[in-house]
Scaffold this motif. Structure first.
Motif, short mmCIF file in Angstrom:
data_model
loop_
_atom_site.label_atom_id
_atom_site.label_comp_id
_atom_site.label_asym_id
_atom_site.label_seq_id
_atom_site.Cartn_x
_atom_site.Cartn_y
_atom_site.Cartn_z
N GLY A 202 0.81 -1.20 0.00
CA GLY A 202 0.00 0.00 0.00
C GLY A 202 0.85 1.25 0.00
O GLY A 202 2.04 1.23 0.33
N ILE A 203 0.20 2.36 -0.38
CA ILE A 203 0.86 3.66 -0.40
C ILE A 203 -0.13 4.72 0.05
O ILE A 203 -1.33 4.63 -0.24
CB ILE A 203 1.43 3.97 -1.81
CG1 ILE A 203 2.29 5.23 -1.76
CG2 ILE A 203 0.31 4.07 -2.84
CD1 ILE A 203 3.10 5.43 -3.03
N LYS A 204 0.35 5.69 0.81
CA LYS A 204 -0.50 6.75 1.36
C LYS A 204 0.18 8.10 1.18
O LYS A 204 1.35 8.26 1.52
CB LYS A 204 -0.79 6.50 2.84
CG LYS A 204 -1.59 7.60 3.52
CD LYS A 204 -1.97 7.21 4.94
CE LYS A 204 -0.78 7.23 5.88
NZ LYS A 204 -0.36 8.62 6.20
N LEU A 205 -0.57 9.07 0.68
CA LEU A 205 -0.11 10.44 0.58
C LEU A 205 -1.05 11.32 1.39
O LEU A 205 -2.28 11.21 1.26
CB LEU A 205 -0.10 10.90 -0.88
CG LEU A 205 0.35 12.35 -1.14
CD1 LEU A 205 1.83 12.51 -0.78
CD2 LEU A 205 0.11 12.74 -2.59
N SER A 206 -0.49 12.18 2.23
CA SER A 206 -1.32 13.06 3.05
C SER A 206 -0.79 14.48 3.03
O SER A 206 0.39 14.71 2.74
CB SER A 206 -1.40 12.54 4.49
OG SER A 206 -0.12 12.51 5.10
N TYR A 207 -1.68 15.41 3.35
CA TYR A 207 -1.32 16.83 3.40
C TYR A 207 -1.98 17.45 4.61
O TYR A 207 -3.15 17.19 4.91
CB TYR A 207 -1.78 17.57 2.14
CG TYR A 207 -1.61 19.07 2.26
CD1 TYR A 207 -0.37 19.66 2.01
CD2 TYR A 207 -2.67 19.89 2.64
CE1 TYR A 207 -0.20 21.02 2.13
CE2 TYR A 207 -2.50 21.26 2.78
CZ TYR A 207 -1.26 21.83 2.52
OH TYR A 207 -1.09 23.18 2.65
N GLN A 208 -1.23 18.31 5.32
CA GLN A 208 -1.80 19.04 6.45
C GLN A 208 -1.30 20.47 6.43
O GLN A 208 -0.10 20.72 6.30
CB GLN A 208 -1.43 18.37 7.77
CG GLN A 208 -2.13 19.00 8.98
CD GLN A 208 -2.12 18.08 10.18
OE1 GLN A 208 -1.34 17.13 10.25
NE2 GLN A 208 -3.00 18.34 11.14
N GLY A 209 -2.25 21.41 6.55
CA GLY A 209 -1.89 22.83 6.59
C GLY A 209 -3.11 23.72 6.60
O GLY A 209 -4.13 23.42 5.95
N SER A 210 -3.06 24.81 7.37
CA SER A 210 -4.13 25.82 7.42
C SER A 210 -5.49 25.23 7.73
O SER A 210 -6.50 25.58 7.10
CB SER A 210 -4.18 26.59 6.09
OG SER A 210 -2.95 27.21 5.81
N GLY A 211 -5.54 24.33 8.69
CA GLY A 211 -6.80 23.74 9.10
C GLY A 211 -7.28 22.58 8.25
O GLY A 211 -8.28 21.94 8.58
N LEU A 212 -6.60 22.29 7.16
CA LEU A 212 -6.99 21.22 6.24
C LEU A 212 -6.11 19.98 6.43
O LEU A 212 -4.88 20.10 6.51
CB LEU A 212 -6.89 21.69 4.79
CG LEU A 212 -7.09 20.62 3.71
CD1 LEU A 212 -8.54 20.12 3.70
CD2 LEU A 212 -6.70 21.15 2.33
N PHE A 213 -6.75 18.81 6.48
CA PHE A 213 -6.02 17.55 6.41
C PHE A 213 -6.64 16.72 5.31
O PHE A 213 -7.86 16.54 5.24
CB PHE A 213 -6.09 16.78 7.73
CG PHE A 213 -5.41 15.43 7.66
CD1 PHE A 213 -4.02 15.35 7.77
CD2 PHE A 213 -6.13 14.27 7.44
CE1 PHE A 213 -3.38 14.13 7.68
CE2 PHE A 213 -5.49 13.04 7.35
CZ PHE A 213 -4.11 12.97 7.47
N TRP A 214 -5.79 16.20 4.41
CA TRP A 214 -6.26 15.37 3.29
C TRP A 214 -5.41 14.11 3.22
O TRP A 214 -4.20 14.15 3.48
CB TRP A 214 -6.16 16.14 1.99
CG TRP A 214 -6.33 15.27 0.76
CD1 TRP A 214 -7.50 14.84 0.21
CD2 TRP A 214 -5.28 14.73 -0.04
NE1 TRP A 214 -7.24 14.05 -0.89
CE2 TRP A 214 -5.89 13.98 -1.07
CE3 TRP A 214 -3.88 14.80 0.01
CZ2 TRP A 214 -5.15 13.31 -2.04
CZ3 TRP A 214 -3.14 14.13 -0.95
CH2 TRP A 214 -3.77 13.40 -1.97
N GLN A 215 -6.04 13.01 2.84
CA GLN A 215 -5.33 11.73 2.76
C GLN A 215 -5.87 10.91 1.60
O GLN A 215 -7.09 10.87 1.37
CB GLN A 215 -5.51 10.96 4.07
CG GLN A 215 -4.90 9.57 4.08
CD GLN A 215 -5.07 8.89 5.41
OE1 GLN A 215 -4.46 9.27 6.40
NE2 GLN A 215 -5.95 7.90 5.47
N ALA A 216 -4.98 10.25 0.88
CA ALA A 216 -5.36 9.31 -0.17
C ALA A 216 -4.54 8.04 0.01
O ALA A 216 -3.31 8.12 0.16
CB ALA A 216 -5.13 9.89 -1.55
N THR A 217 -5.21 6.89 -0.02
CA THR A 217 -4.55 5.61 0.24
C THR A 217 -4.96 4.58 -0.80
O THR A 217 -6.15 4.49 -1.17
CB THR A 217 -4.93 5.07 1.64
OG1 THR A 217 -4.58 6.03 2.63
CG2 THR A 217 -4.22 3.76 1.93
#
Length: 394
Positions: A202-217
């Motif tokens: 598996g692979i996971k990419l995430s982003y966090q900044g300015s109140g936003l959290f995003w994740q794709a797996t």
């Protein structure tokens, strides 16, 4: 002579600094009471371990190797604290890993990923934070896959983005297949280290900044023959979700697609003749799962959460909708009280359950003394559940 002594002291101090290490003992003890309706033999009132988070006991440590690099390890047991047994089959099913970490190039570790198999990070985009009734319920626990014999890379955070990848070896001479020296634990899939489960990755990419959290797996779990034979156990999963903070409110939205192109009777039931399914229903090869919800921190101590989850399975298997409402009250930084209510509505050919039972109808071989083969309600029947408990961390 003084210069020599000073030099020896300096060398000794440097060696001591580079060898500095720490070991942390940690864990969670979580016990509660639950009441559920619509089970095969009626309603149930009983005790539950892990309604907020699965109870566990672990050790983790790091040793400074110098130049910003550390050697790391983690050993973790998952527990049923109602009866004192280990959960998930083996003593260190939670995790048993060793590796190295560097602030510049990231972290590399190897061993039993166990409860840290990459799908389990889906809880980061779950409004109920993987409590008893949450993101895993309508996919029959698919996000709680486990994997051993693995390697994992975790990147440093760059511009708010973090990349994580896992590859779990099968220890078998047949590509993708399971270890021929081990037996499958249930219906051809693994629940812990050393089973006959096939390759997982598996692979996971995430982003966090300015109140936003995003994740794709994206992750894959294969059966002992290297196939995707059960959409709820051995399948491909694509999942993406996000949360955004609006003051004291954290809002969530997410989507998951499961695929099992090799769906087979053996993969679902472990036998040649399957139990009776509703008319016009065949084995599901795909499930679409969506959710939306929020956590409202009403006070520093109290958090209220609500979410709706909906899953639709193909090949006539219908759909289910889960409505949840929960609350956590912190007694301290380490201890909290929690409660959650859930209502699960099934369409006429769906029998999804609050306890994530395996696919298929219920069968009571002994209606007086026996146990049903799964925790599913009957087709088209709804369930209501409530759980309340206390959890402490150390």
């Amino acid at each position: 002579m003084k210069k020599v002594l000073c030099g020896l002291v300096a060398v000794t101090a440097a060696a001591s600094a580079s060898a500095q290490s720490n070991v942390t003992l940690y864990g969670i003890v979580d016990n509660g009471l639950q009441y559920e309706t619509g089970l095969p033999k009626g309603n149930v009132f009983g005790a539950q371990s892990g309604g907020w988070a699965q109870s566990r006991f672990g050790l983790k440590g790091a040793e400074d190797l110098g130049a910003g690099t550390q050697a790391i390890f983690q050993l973790e047991s998952r527990l049923n604290t109602q009866n004192g047994t280990v959960a998930n089959g083996t003593f260190f099913a939670g995790q048993a890993t060793v590796g190295v970490r560097n602030d510049t190039w990231g972290q590399l570790k190897a061993g039993n990923m166990g409860s840290a198999e990459i799908s389990q990070f889906s809880g980061d985009v779950d409004p109920q934070q993987t409590k008893k009734y949450a993101i895993g319920t309508l996919v029959r626990g698919r996000i709680f896959s486990q994997a051993g014999n693995g390697i994992e890379y975790l990147s440093p955070t760059i511009g708010g983005f973090t990349l994580q990848g896992q590859y779990d070896l099968t220890n078998s001479p047949k590509w993708n297949a399971g270890d021929p020296g081990s037996a499958p634990s249930q219906l051809g899939t693994s629940t812990g280290l050393g089973s006959a489960q096939g390759r997982s990755d598996g692979i996971k990419l995430s982003y966090q900044g300015s109140g936003l959290f995003w994740q794709a797996t994206y992750d894959e779990i294969r059966d002992p023959n290297g196939q995707f034979s059960n959409v709820y156990l051995t399948s491909r999963s694509i999942l993406t979700g996000a949360s955004y903070a609006f003051g004291p409110v954290l809002a969530f939205v997410g989507y998951q697609h499961l695929s099992a192109p090799d769906a087979s009777i053996a993969g679902y039931f472990g036998e040649a003749t399957p139990p009776a399914l509703p008319a016009g229903t065949t084995l599901p090869t795909a499930v679409n799962h969506v959710w939306v919800g929020a956590i409202w921190h009403t006070t520093p101590a109290l958090a209220v959460s609500g979410a709706v989850y909906h899953a639709n399975a193909n090949n006539g298997n219908g759909n289910g909708t889960l409505y949840t409402l929960g609350a956590n009250y912190s007694l301290s930084k380490r201890t909290l009280l929690y409660t959650e209510l859930a209502y699960l509505h099934n369409s006429s050919t769906s029998n999804l359950g609050l306890d994530s039972g395996l696919f298929g109808p219920n069968t009571n071989n002994d209606p007086i003394n026996g146990s049903p083969t799964s925790n599913n309600p009957n087709y088209g029947k709804s369930q209501f559940g409530v759980i309340t408990g206390i959890a402490t961390q150390f």
